[in-house]
Design a protein around this motif. Structure first.
Motif, PDB file in Angstrom:
ATOM      1  N   LEU A 229     -56.279  81.372  32.047  1.00  0.00           N
ATOM      2  CA  LEU A 229     -57.227  82.243  32.747  1.00  0.00           C
ATOM      3  C   LEU A 229     -56.418  83.239  33.561  1.00  0.00           C
ATOM      4  CD1 LEU A 229     -60.130  82.909  33.901  1.00  0.00           C
ATOM      5  CD2 LEU A 229     -59.597  81.269  35.708  1.00  0.00           C
ATOM      6  N   PHE A 230     -56.762  84.528  33.432  1.00  0.00           N
ATOM      7  CA  PHE A 230     -56.136  85.569  34.237  1.00  0.00           C
ATOM      8  C   PHE A 230     -57.146  86.037  35.279  1.00  0.00           C
ATOM      9  CE2 PHE A 230     -54.254  85.927  29.940  1.00  0.00           C
ATOM     10  CZ  PHE A 230     -52.941  85.583  30.266  1.00  0.00           C
ATOM     11  N   SER A 231     -56.897  85.686  36.529  1.00  0.00           N
ATOM     12  CA  SER A 231     -57.774  86.078  37.633  1.00  0.00           C
ATOM     13  C   SER A 231     -57.220  87.354  38.250  1.00  0.00           C
ATOM     14  CB  SER A 231     -57.824  84.958  38.683  1.00  0.00           C
ATOM     15  OG  SER A 231     -58.645  85.330  39.771  1.00  0.00           O
ATOM     16  N   ILE A 232     -58.015  88.434  38.222  1.00  0.00           N
ATOM     17  CA  ILE A 232     -57.541  89.756  38.615  1.00  0.00           C
ATOM     18  C   ILE A 232     -58.192  90.160  39.934  1.00  0.00           C
ATOM     19  CG2 ILE A 232     -57.328  92.161  37.893  1.00  0.00           C
ATOM     20  CD1 ILE A 232     -57.617  91.147  34.986  1.00  0.00           C
ATOM     21  N   ASN A 233     -57.361  90.455  40.913  1.00  0.00           N
ATOM     22  CA  ASN A 233     -57.839  90.694  42.269  1.00  0.00           C
ATOM     23  C   ASN A 233     -57.257  91.988  42.823  1.00  0.00           C
ATOM     24  OD1 ASN A 233     -58.628  87.743  42.272  1.00  0.00           O
ATOM     25  ND2 ASN A 233     -56.403  87.566  42.202  1.00  0.00           N
TER      26      ASN A 233
ATOM     27  N   MET B  54     -53.072  95.776  42.120  1.00  0.00           N
ATOM     28  CA  MET B  54     -53.835  94.667  41.555  1.00  0.00           C
ATOM     29  C   MET B  54     -52.911  93.465  41.351  1.00  0.00           C
ATOM     30  SD  MET B  54     -56.733  96.188  41.374  1.00  0.00           S
ATOM     31  CE  MET B  54     -57.754  95.028  40.442  1.00  0.00           C
ATOM     32  N   GLU B  55     -53.427  92.290  41.656  1.00  0.00           N
ATOM     33  CA  GLU B  55     -52.670  91.062  41.433  1.00  0.00           C
ATOM     34  C   GLU B  55     -53.357  90.246  40.342  1.00  0.00           C
ATOM     35  OE1 GLU B  55     -50.510  87.854  44.221  1.00  0.00           O
ATOM     36  OE2 GLU B  55     -52.694  87.877  44.450  1.00  0.00           O
ATOM     37  N   ILE B  56     -52.576  89.796  39.371  1.00  0.00           N
ATOM     38  CA  ILE B  56     -53.098  88.950  38.300  1.00  0.00           C
ATOM     39  C   ILE B  56     -52.493  87.559  38.465  1.00  0.00           C
ATOM     40  CG2 ILE B  56     -53.348  88.626  35.812  1.00  0.00           C
ATOM     41  CD1 ILE B  56     -52.944  91.615  35.444  1.00  0.00           C
TER      42      ILE B  56
ATOM     43  N   ARG C 214     -47.786  84.697  39.042  1.00  0.00           N
ATOM     44  CA  ARG C 214     -48.432  85.846  39.685  1.00  0.00           C
ATOM     45  C   ARG C 214     -47.723  87.123  39.268  1.00  0.00           C
ATOM     46  NH1 ARG C 214     -51.283  84.906  45.362  1.00  0.00           N
ATOM     47  NH2 ARG C 214     -52.032  82.771  45.051  1.00  0.00           N
ATOM     48  N   PHE C 215     -48.522  88.189  39.173  1.00  0.00           N
ATOM     49  CA  PHE C 215     -47.982  89.476  38.745  1.00  0.00           C
ATOM     50  C   PHE C 215     -48.752  90.578  39.466  1.00  0.00           C
ATOM     51  CE2 PHE C 215     -48.543  93.135  35.853  1.00  0.00           C
ATOM     52  CZ  PHE C 215     -47.212  93.525  35.682  1.00  0.00           C
TER      53      PHE C 215
ATOM     54  N   PRO D 185     -47.748  84.291  29.255  1.00  0.00           N
ATOM     55  CA  PRO D 185     -48.570  84.106  30.458  1.00  0.00           C
ATOM     56  C   PRO D 185     -47.760  83.775  31.706  1.00  0.00           C
ATOM     57  CG  PRO D 185     -48.782  82.232  28.974  1.00  0.00           C
ATOM     58  CD  PRO D 185     -48.012  83.271  28.232  1.00  0.00           C
ATOM     59  N   HIS D 186     -46.521  83.347  31.528  1.00  0.00           N
ATOM     60  CA  HIS D 186     -45.664  83.039  32.671  1.00  0.00           C
ATOM     61  C   HIS D 186     -45.004  84.288  33.246  1.00  0.00           C
ATOM     62  CE1 HIS D 186     -45.769  78.645  31.981  1.00  0.00           C
ATOM     63  NE2 HIS D 186     -45.863  78.993  30.708  1.00  0.00           N
ATOM     64  N   GLN D 187     -44.962  85.362  32.457  1.00  0.00           N
ATOM     65  CA  GLN D 187     -44.256  86.566  32.877  1.00  0.00           C
ATOM     66  C   GLN D 187     -44.922  87.805  32.283  1.00  0.00           C
ATOM     67  OE1 GLN D 187     -40.057  86.353  32.144  1.00  0.00           O
ATOM     68  NE2 GLN D 187     -39.578  88.170  33.331  1.00  0.00           N
ATOM     69  N   LEU D 188     -45.941  88.291  32.969  1.00  0.00           N
ATOM     70  CA  LEU D 188     -46.653  89.480  32.514  1.00  0.00           C
ATOM     71  C   LEU D 188     -45.782  90.713  32.718  1.00  0.00           C
ATOM     72  CD1 LEU D 188     -48.910  87.315  32.857  1.00  0.00           C
ATOM     73  CD2 LEU D 188     -50.439  89.166  33.515  1.00  0.00           C
ATOM     74  N   GLN D 189     -46.053  91.755  31.935  1.00  0.00           N
ATOM     75  CA  GLN D 189     -45.267  92.983  32.013  1.00  0.00           C
ATOM     76  C   GLN D 189     -46.173  94.198  31.889  1.00  0.00           C
ATOM     77  OE1 GLN D 189     -42.354  92.727  28.864  1.00  0.00           O
ATOM     78  NE2 GLN D 189     -40.887  91.644  30.155  1.00  0.00           N
TER      79      GLN D 189
END
Length: 542
Positions: free
Chosen positions: A188-192, A210-212, A228-229, A264-268
């Motif tokens: 799950l990618f929670s975008i805030n 934005m933080e994912i 977190r990204f 999913p551990h390292q978004l880019q």
């Protein structure tokens, strides 16, 4: 002593020495080598191992992940005998087997299984057939933006209506906006909204950080944060979309940011693009991947136009732009929904756009709708336009007229191939004597609560144009998904009588579930339902 006797004694000594040497036990490890069957297959049990990667040559399987809840994308160890095969079936879905732990198959549960039906694993070998039955559990993620909470509803085939319990996602986010689920349903990618970056001097076009937050959905008991990204987008966040390769669109009012979530551990960050601006106001309201994920279409509401973008090269480029309603001067473009059977075709939902409702826009729509004879450029339309991507161009295929008594919010294709839409009766928006958003709730307290329905979910067959009302009630039915065998699930503002005065009303944030009804979870301020994106977005773990 004869030679024969000496030879006999020497052999005995050597054998004794060999037998006294301790043997190193053969360790089980994850391998892609196909074991050899020696008899009839049998499945004794299955063990869930979570959704994190299990690499080849691992000598140990993941520990502490088993909670006997089997979810889409999760690794499962099949225990039994003589289970060597390169493929097996779960219901009618073919599942490849390319990992073994010792002699036991390791598989991932496929997506698309029903949350209510019993599933059957079946393995065929030269010695016979073995089977085993189990149920899956799935999450529904509902974002309560103003409540600063993401609610997780867990399905259970044995519970009434298929809904088991509510959980709250553990998060410190101040402004949760969107929730997306990975293509394989493991994450799950929670975008805030993390912060507002005062970079752009345009009053309507601030940049935002934005933080994912990535969550492992198959963690035991409840999802667990794993990464977190942060990334910056060029304008107010409007929507987020994910495709089958785990590429994410972060759509702003006039900007588009692509994020690669394949790891999913390292978004880019992939790319950023500033969308075309109008002379006056600009608000892109939706975007979608089309043409086998090679292109993006984005919808702008004030000019009622579409743009087609090429994303195959490192830099996003504009391919085409189309004005859908060239004679109209009011915002009438609402939503995009891609044909799940053909990614070159999509539908655009058009009508009064209350998704961006503000005081000026509500007053504008109300003034127009109350006119007996509006000028042609201001006459609203309620329709669906079918378009297609032909190489690098947009083409209009057909138009389907809709009921003009409703304001529409979102559309999604259901499992049955029909298009599901959320809507509110326009009468409710225009009957009030006051233009203030909070007073849209003010003059309806005298209505009979159990007989009046202003919100509804409909299912539209785009081939026959037949419409069926799926759910209706006294509230604003907003963002929706169609859950297999449960039906539409949607965020809502449930409106009921105020505990202080029966002639007044009180809105509550909640969720509607077709199979069980509506749930009021938090009392809302009357101002909070406009613009209604504060009602939040919903996602389902297919």
């Amino acid at each position: 002593m004869t030679f024969t006797r000496h030879l006999f004694l020497l052999i005995c000594i050597l054998l004794t020495a060999c037998n006294s040497t301790p043997r190193t036990p053969v360790k089980n490890q994850v391998t892609d080598v196909l074991p050899i069957n020696t008899g009839k297959p049998a499945i004794k049990k299955i063990i869930d191992l979570g959704g994190l990667d299990i690499p080849l040559a691992s000598e140990h399987l993941p520990k502490h992940f088993s909670d006997q809840r089997f979810s889409p994308g999760e690794w499962v160890l099949i225990q039994g005998e003589n289970l060597s095969a390169r493929e097996l079936f779960i219901d009618n879905k073919r599942v490849s087997v390319d990992r073994y732990y010792g002699r036991l198959p390791l598989i991932q549960i496929p997506t698309g299984l029903s949350p209510l039906k019993e599933h059957q694993i079946s393995i065929n070998t030269d010695f016979g057939k073995a089977s085993y039955s189990f149920h899956t559990q799935h999450y529904i993620a509902a974002t309560d933006t103003d409540g600063k909470t993401t609610h997780l509803i867990r399905t259970n085939a044995k519970s009434e209506g298929g809904v088991e319990e509510w959980l709250s996602l553990t998060s410190d986010a101040d402004r949760p906006m969107f929730n997306l689920i990975s293509a394989d349903s493991r994450f799950l990618f929670s975008i805030n909204i993390d912060d507002r970056a005062e970079v752009n001097q345009d009053a309507e076009m601030h940049s935002f950080v934005m933080e994912i937050i990535t969550y492992h959905l198959a963690a035991p008991n409840s999802p667990a944060e794993i990464a977190r990204f942060k990334t910056e987008i060029g304008s107010t966040p409007i929507d987020a979309v994910i495709n089958s390769h785990n590429k994410i669109i972060l759509l702003g009012k006039n900007s588009l940011t692509l994020v690669d979530a394949s790891n999913p551990h390292q978004l880019q960050n992939n790319a950023q693009f500033m969308l075309p601006k109008n002379k006056e106001r600009t608000a892109f309201v939706d975007a979608a991947f089309v043409d086998n994920n090679k292109k993006i279409v984005a919808l702008e509401t004030y000019s009622n136009s579409l743009v087609l973008l090429d994303i195959e090269s490192p830099n996003i480029s504009l391919l085409d732009q189309m004005h859908l309603l060239p004679t109209k001067t009011i915002p009438l473009s609402i939503d995009i929904e891609v044909n799940p059977e053909n990614s070159q075709e999509f539908w655009v939902l058009q009508g009064s756009n209350y998704r961006l409702a503000n005081k000026k826009l509500i007053a504008l729509y109300k003034k127009i709708l109350q006119k007996k004879e509006a000028v042609e450029s201001e006459k609203p339309v309620n329709q669906l336009q079918k378009l297609r991507v032909n190489q690098n161009k947009l083409e209009l295929s057909s138009t389907l007229k809709m009921d003009n008594k409703y304001a529409y919010y979102y559309s999604t294709f259901g499992q049955d191939g029909r298009l599901y839409l959320s809507s509110t009766k326009l009468e409710w928006f225009i009957s009030t004597q006051d233009k203030k958003p909070k007073n849209l709730l003010g003059n309806i307290g005298s209505k009979v609560w159990d007989t009046v329905s202003i919100g509804r979910i409909i299912a539209l067959d785009t081939q026959t144009e037949k419409v069926q009302t799926i759910a209706s009630g006294f509230g604003i039915y907003y963002h929706l998904v169609d859950v297999p065998d449960i039906g539409p699930v949607f965020t809502l503002a449930k409106i009921g009588p105020s505990p202080l005065a029966m002639m007044m009303v009180q809105p509550y944030w909640g969720v509607g579930v077709k199979s069980t009804g509506t749930y009021a979870k938090r009392k809302m301020d009357k101002y909070a339902i406009f613009p209604p994106y504060s009602l939040g977005f919903i996602a389902y773990q297919y």
